[in-house]
Design an enzyme around this catalytic site. Structure first.
Site, PDB file in Angstrom:
ATOM      1  N   GLY A 192      12.238 -95.070  60.593  1.00  0.00           N
ATOM      2  CA  GLY A 192      13.130 -94.228  61.482  1.00  0.00           C
ATOM      3  C   GLY A 192      12.299 -94.347  62.963  1.00  0.00           C
ATOM      4  O   GLY A 192      11.271 -94.523  63.057  1.00  0.00           O
ATOM      5  N   PRO A 194      10.237 -93.205  66.421  1.00  0.00           N
ATOM      6  CA  PRO A 194       9.170 -92.634  66.667  1.00  0.00           C
ATOM      7  C   PRO A 194       9.392 -91.080  66.820  1.00  0.00           C
ATOM      8  O   PRO A 194      10.249 -90.658  67.464  1.00  0.00           O
ATOM      9  CB  PRO A 194       8.606 -93.207  67.952  1.00  0.00           C
ATOM     10  CG  PRO A 194       9.563 -94.236  68.384  1.00  0.00           C
ATOM     11  CD  PRO A 194      10.887 -94.107  67.519  1.00  0.00           C
ATOM     12  N   THR A 196       9.585 -88.784  64.669  1.00  0.00           N
ATOM     13  CA  THR A 196      10.395 -87.898  63.480  1.00  0.00           C
ATOM     14  C   THR A 196       9.714 -87.362  62.423  1.00  0.00           C
ATOM     15  O   THR A 196      10.274 -86.952  61.536  1.00  0.00           O
ATOM     16  CB  THR A 196      11.456 -88.851  63.258  1.00  0.00           C
ATOM     17  OG1 THR A 196      10.921 -90.107  62.654  1.00  0.00           O
ATOM     18  CG2 THR A 196      12.804 -88.956  64.191  1.00  0.00           C
ATOM     19  N   GLY A 197       8.395 -87.576  62.370  1.00  0.00           N
ATOM     20  CA  GLY A 197       7.620 -86.701  61.348  1.00  0.00           C
ATOM     21  C   GLY A 197       7.136 -87.751  60.257  1.00  0.00           C
ATOM     22  O   GLY A 197       6.943 -87.122  59.114  1.00  0.00           O
ATOM     23  N   THR A 199       4.627 -89.711  59.854  1.00  0.00           N
ATOM     24  CA  THR A 199       2.740 -89.164  59.608  1.00  0.00           C
ATOM     25  C   THR A 199       2.764 -87.999  58.942  1.00  0.00           C
ATOM     26  O   THR A 199       2.099 -87.906  57.926  1.00  0.00           O
ATOM     27  CB  THR A 199       2.406 -89.388  60.866  1.00  0.00           C
ATOM     28  OG1 THR A 199       2.596 -90.693  61.710  1.00  0.00           O
ATOM     29  CG2 THR A 199       0.695 -89.468  60.650  1.00  0.00           C
ATOM     30  N   HIS A 415      35.487 -91.263  66.401  1.00  0.00           N
ATOM     31  CA  HIS A 415      35.618 -92.540  65.726  1.00  0.00           C
ATOM     32  C   HIS A 415      35.172 -91.995  64.314  1.00  0.00           C
ATOM     33  O   HIS A 415      35.675 -92.650  63.150  1.00  0.00           O
ATOM     34  CB  HIS A 415      34.410 -93.379  66.343  1.00  0.00           C
ATOM     35  CG  HIS A 415      34.188 -94.544  65.564  1.00  0.00           C
ATOM     36  ND1 HIS A 415      34.266 -95.893  66.181  1.00  0.00           N
ATOM     37  CD2 HIS A 415      33.554 -94.846  64.385  1.00  0.00           C
ATOM     38  CE1 HIS A 415      34.279 -96.665  65.239  1.00  0.00           C
ATOM     39  NE2 HIS A 415      33.644 -96.402  64.119  1.00  0.00           N
ATOM     40  N   GLU A 416      34.087 -91.327  63.906  1.00  0.00           N
ATOM     41  CA  GLU A 416      33.682 -90.905  62.753  1.00  0.00           C
ATOM     42  C   GLU A 416      34.597 -89.960  61.963  1.00  0.00           C
ATOM     43  O   GLU A 416      34.777 -90.108  60.769  1.00  0.00           O
ATOM     44  CB  GLU A 416      32.119 -90.682  62.528  1.00  0.00           C
ATOM     45  CG  GLU A 416      31.078 -91.145  63.167  1.00  0.00           C
ATOM     46  CD  GLU A 416      30.695 -92.604  62.763  1.00  0.00           C
ATOM     47  OE1 GLU A 416      31.187 -92.549  61.485  1.00  0.00           O
ATOM     48  OE2 GLU A 416      30.362 -93.415  63.475  1.00  0.00           O
ATOM     49  N   HIS A 419      37.561 -92.347  60.416  1.00  0.00           N
ATOM     50  CA  HIS A 419      36.911 -92.881  59.130  1.00  0.00           C
ATOM     51  C   HIS A 419      37.091 -91.861  58.155  1.00  0.00           C
ATOM     52  O   HIS A 419      37.532 -91.974  56.990  1.00  0.00           O
ATOM     53  CB  HIS A 419      35.554 -93.156  59.191  1.00  0.00           C
ATOM     54  CG  HIS A 419      35.158 -94.662  60.026  1.00  0.00           C
ATOM     55  ND1 HIS A 419      35.953 -95.725  59.897  1.00  0.00           N
ATOM     56  CD2 HIS A 419      34.190 -94.858  61.073  1.00  0.00           C
ATOM     57  CE1 HIS A 419      35.407 -96.558  60.705  1.00  0.00           C
ATOM     58  NE2 HIS A 419      34.363 -96.080  61.085  1.00  0.00           N
TER      59      HIS A 419
HETATM   60  P1  ADP Z   1       6.077 -90.202  63.752  1.00  0.00           P
HETATM   61  O1  ADP Z   1       4.824 -90.672  62.604  1.00  0.00           O
HETATM   62  O2  ADP Z   1       7.271 -90.459  62.735  1.00  0.00           O
HETATM   63  O3  ADP Z   1       5.954 -91.108  64.591  1.00  0.00           O
HETATM   64  P2  ADP Z   1       4.612 -87.689  63.882  1.00  0.00           P
HETATM   65  O4  ADP Z   1       4.445 -87.183  62.504  1.00  0.00           O
HETATM   66  O5  ADP Z   1       3.600 -88.465  64.277  1.00  0.00           O
HETATM   67  O6  ADP Z   1       6.163 -88.837  63.872  1.00  0.00           O
HETATM   68  O7  ADP Z   1       5.100 -86.679  64.447  1.00  0.00           O
HETATM   69  C1  ADP Z   1       4.442 -86.161  65.510  1.00  0.00           C
HETATM   70  C2  ADP Z   1       4.377 -84.620  65.717  1.00  0.00           C
HETATM   71  O8  ADP Z   1       5.773 -84.148  66.045  1.00  0.00           O
HETATM   72  C3  ADP Z   1       3.919 -83.925  64.412  1.00  0.00           C
HETATM   73  O9  ADP Z   1       2.824 -83.790  64.094  1.00  0.00           O
HETATM   74  C4  ADP Z   1       4.598 -82.495  64.481  1.00  0.00           C
HETATM   75  O10 ADP Z   1       4.071 -81.666  65.342  1.00  0.00           O
HETATM   76  C5  ADP Z   1       5.990 -82.896  65.186  1.00  0.00           C
HETATM   77  N1  ADP Z   1       7.193 -83.114  64.281  1.00  0.00           N
HETATM   78  C6  ADP Z   1       7.849 -84.202  64.170  1.00  0.00           C
HETATM   79  N2  ADP Z   1       8.708 -84.053  63.107  1.00  0.00           N
HETATM   80  C7  ADP Z   1       8.571 -82.925  62.582  1.00  0.00           C
HETATM   81  C8  ADP Z   1       9.431 -82.120  61.733  1.00  0.00           C
HETATM   82  N3  ADP Z   1      10.441 -82.749  61.005  1.00  0.00           N
HETATM   83  N4  ADP Z   1       8.962 -80.875  61.426  1.00  0.00           N
HETATM   84  C9  ADP Z   1       8.005 -80.467  62.262  1.00  0.00           C
HETATM   85  N5  ADP Z   1       7.280 -81.163  63.241  1.00  0.00           N
HETATM   86  C10 ADP Z   1       7.671 -82.260  63.522  1.00  0.00           C
HETATM   87 ZN    ZN Z   2      32.948 -97.131  62.543  1.00  0.00          ZN
END
Ligand code: ADP
Ligand code: ZN
Length: 576
Positions: A192, A194, A196-197, A199, A415-416, A419
């Site tokens: 996904g 960058p 988006t959580g 890690t 669009h969606e 569908h």
């Molecule tokens: P990725 O590894 O996908 O690049 P990270 O896990 O490093 O993203 O996310 C960086 C920071 O953004 C996290 O430490 C947190 O503070 C915040 N964060 C990202 N996604 C979430 C989420 N779904 N819920 C809460 N905090 C989030």
């Molecule tokens: Zn379509």
């Protein structure tokens, strides 16, 4: 001098110098000894506010004072992040500069001795080129302690959480899964955009399972000397196995495992060796080691397929951008430890932050907090948040971009909706599990997850209905913005519809031309005729149900994601 003898002498000299260095530090220390506190206890003290000031140094131990000014010392973890961690806990940190008059001599002596020792060790290492000394290299992969992260710290990724919850059980209790003959994934890929959580989610899995967490990045390995990456991987896995339950997190796995074609420079030796070591280690897992490898990438489709084979990374979990609901949850989570004023409207903020990742949302609130702190305000106001919002938006996109963004969202929504409505009306057996206008990592602006029933045969009517559903995205765009303003967003749909229409003619013999083998030119004519007829059918169907179409599109603009029940509810109400 033969080789063995030489290396013997080298080790003796190394040991001597190291001891001399240590002694220099010990003997030249001034005055009374502060009490020694074990490092673990020190961390607990720091977390509970029992540490006032820490003085960092290069020595084996670091000094600190309690709130009353009592001096203590603890082991120096020599960890780069320690300073930041302490600062975040509100502990003041000083760094012992080597310019300080008294400890100068001792520092110089010990530095010289350590330097010499390391030089000797390095030469020794070079000669042996074996793995034993390499253990030094995994120091940066020490398990992270700090506060435990759990699923509660991840907001808005409910589907992803569901699909990894069994891994927690597996790490906690590997025997249980094996007793049922279940084969747990050794490797999981999180993909996904960058921030988006990914890690965070990996850390949460380790936290929930009470397991050690080791993090490395694929890109760290790329510039290494041949052999080092591979031996680091082996050392890392050894540590993880010994930890009895561990999550190994490899960020940017694509740096190690890009598709061959995607890297014109050809494979680098080092990269291949590291990757092979990784795969070998993974296939060597005993089921009850309780070790799981989680790798993260922005895009799944650039990865070498060898990585995704069974027994390797055989599960992949999408961690996508949050929708409205998800953004609101993430914002609320990160507000928890901040003094927000009542003037801040989190619901509105969530609506304003389309396409923001979790990290951007966290950053937004952090910026607002910094502004408020600079002003010395009592709480974070609505203006602080606005200011942070506009500065992030300005960095993110050009000025007029938000206008374009709004128009694109609208197109995607229609669009969606097209569908989804066509699927519900034409293919009642299909499941429309999810419709969203949040872009997926597969490249589409949004998507409508339309699952046909699982059956052996499809009738001609059913195949044609599938084509109508594929074409309905474009048809809805035409209804919304006119034939001149349809977009390239339908490219995949058209390819799919066209392939199926062609099969109807040439593979299934279901066109006017019948069963007889027909010439290419005739196939093309039949094919074009079917597409045109079915496109008209799609447009007619949506025109006849325009009220429902509009309603679904507007609901998508508002909520961004709809589930099947919501969709059915809307269609039912419009058709009453
Ligand atoms: P990725 O590894 O996908 O690049 P990270 O896990 O490093 O993203 O996310 C960086 C920071 O953004 C996290 O430490 C947190 O503070 C915040 N964060 C990202 N996604 C979430 C989420 N779904 N819920 C809460 N905090 C989030
Ligand atoms: Zn379509």
């Amino acid at each position: 001098m033969n080789k063995k003898k030489k290396s013997y002498i080298v080790s003796v000299v190394t040991a001597f110098l190291a001891i001399a260095g240590l002694m220099a530090v010990e003997f030249m220390k001034p005055g009374e000894e502060p009490a020694y506190i074990p490092y673990g206890e020190f961390l607990n003290m720091a977390e509970s506010g029992g540490v006032a000031e820490v003085s960092l140094s290069n020595g084996a131990r670091i000094g600190f004072t309690g709130p009353g000014g009592t001096a203590y010392e603890t082991d120096n973890p020599r960890k780069a992040e320690l300073k930041e961690d302490l600062l975040l806990l509100g502990v003041s940190v000083t760094e012992e500069s080597s310019a300080a008059a008294e400890p100068l001599l001792s520092t110089v002596v010990s530095l010289v001795c350590f330097g010499a020792a390391i030089l000797f060790a390095a030469r020794l290492m070079h000669r042996q080129s074996g793995g034993a000394v390499m253990a030094m290299d995994v120091k940066d992969a020490a398990p992270e302690r700090k506060e435990r992260v759990g699923f509660d710290d991840v907001a808005g990724n409910e589907e992803a959480k569901d699909s990894v919850s069994d891994i927690v059980d597996f790490i906690k209790n590997p025997e249980k899964s094996t007793r049922y003959g279940a084969r747990m994934p050794r490797g999981v890929i999180f993909y996904g955009p960058p921030g988006t959580g990914k890690t965070l989610m990996a850390k949460a899995i380790a936290g929930e399972a009470g397991a050690a967490f080791y993090a490395v990045s694929g890109s760290d390995f790329v510039q290494m000397y041949v052999g080092i990456g591979a031996s680091r991987v082996r050392a890392l896995f050894k540590k993880a196995r010994e930890a009895g339950g561990a999550v190994i997190f490899i960020d940017e796995i694509d740096a190690l495992a890009k598709k061959r074609a995607a890297s014109p420079s050809g494979g680098s030796d080092e990269r291949d060796q590291t990757l092979n070591a990784l795969l070998t280690e993974m296939s060597g897992f005993e089921p009850n080691d309780g070790v799981v490898v989680i790798a993260a990438t922005n895009r799944l489709d650039t990865l070498d397929e060898a990585l995704l084979r069974p027994g390797r990374f055989d599960r992949s979990v999408e961690i996508g951008l949050p929708d409205l609901n998800g953004r609101e949850r993430i914002l609320r989570l990160h507000c928890k430890n901040k003094p927000m004023s009542d003037s801040v409207d989190i619901g509105r903020l969530a609506r304003q932050t389309v396409y923001f990742s979790g990290a951007m949302l966290e950053n937004l609130l952090n910026e607002a907090a910094i502004t408020a702190a600079r002003k010395g305000a009592e709480s974070i106001s609505h203006q602080d948040v606005d200011e942070a919002y506009y500065s992030i938006i300005a960095g993110k996109a050009k000025k007029d971009r938000s206008g374009i963004m709004e128009r694109e969202r609208r197109t995607t929504a229609w669009h969606e909706a097209g569908h989804a409505l066509a699927a519900k009306l034409m293919c009642p057996e299909n499941t429309v599990a999810k419709i969203t206008i949040i872009p997926s990592t597969k490249g589409a602006g949004g998507f409508c997850l339309n699952i046909p029933p699982d059956k052996l045969y499809f009738t001609k009517n059913e195949l044609e209905a599938q084509v109508v559903v594929s074409l309905a995205g474009r048809a809805a765009e035409e209804i919304n913005s006119g034939a001149e303003n349809v977009t390239t967003g339908a490219a995949n749909d058209l390819a799919q519809a066209s392939a199926l229409a062609r099969d109807i003619v040439s593979k299934y013999g279901m066109s006017e031309a019948g069963l007889a083998p027909i010439a290419e030119a005739d196939i093309n004519r039949e094919h074009a005729g079917i597409l045109e007829r079915l496109y008209n059918e799609a447009r007619g169907l949506l025109r006849a149900n325009e009220a429902a179409l509009k309603r679904v599109a507007n609901a998508l603009l508002l909520k961004e994601t709809l589930n099947e029940a919501e969709l059915e509810g809307m269609i039912r109400e419009e058709n009453r």
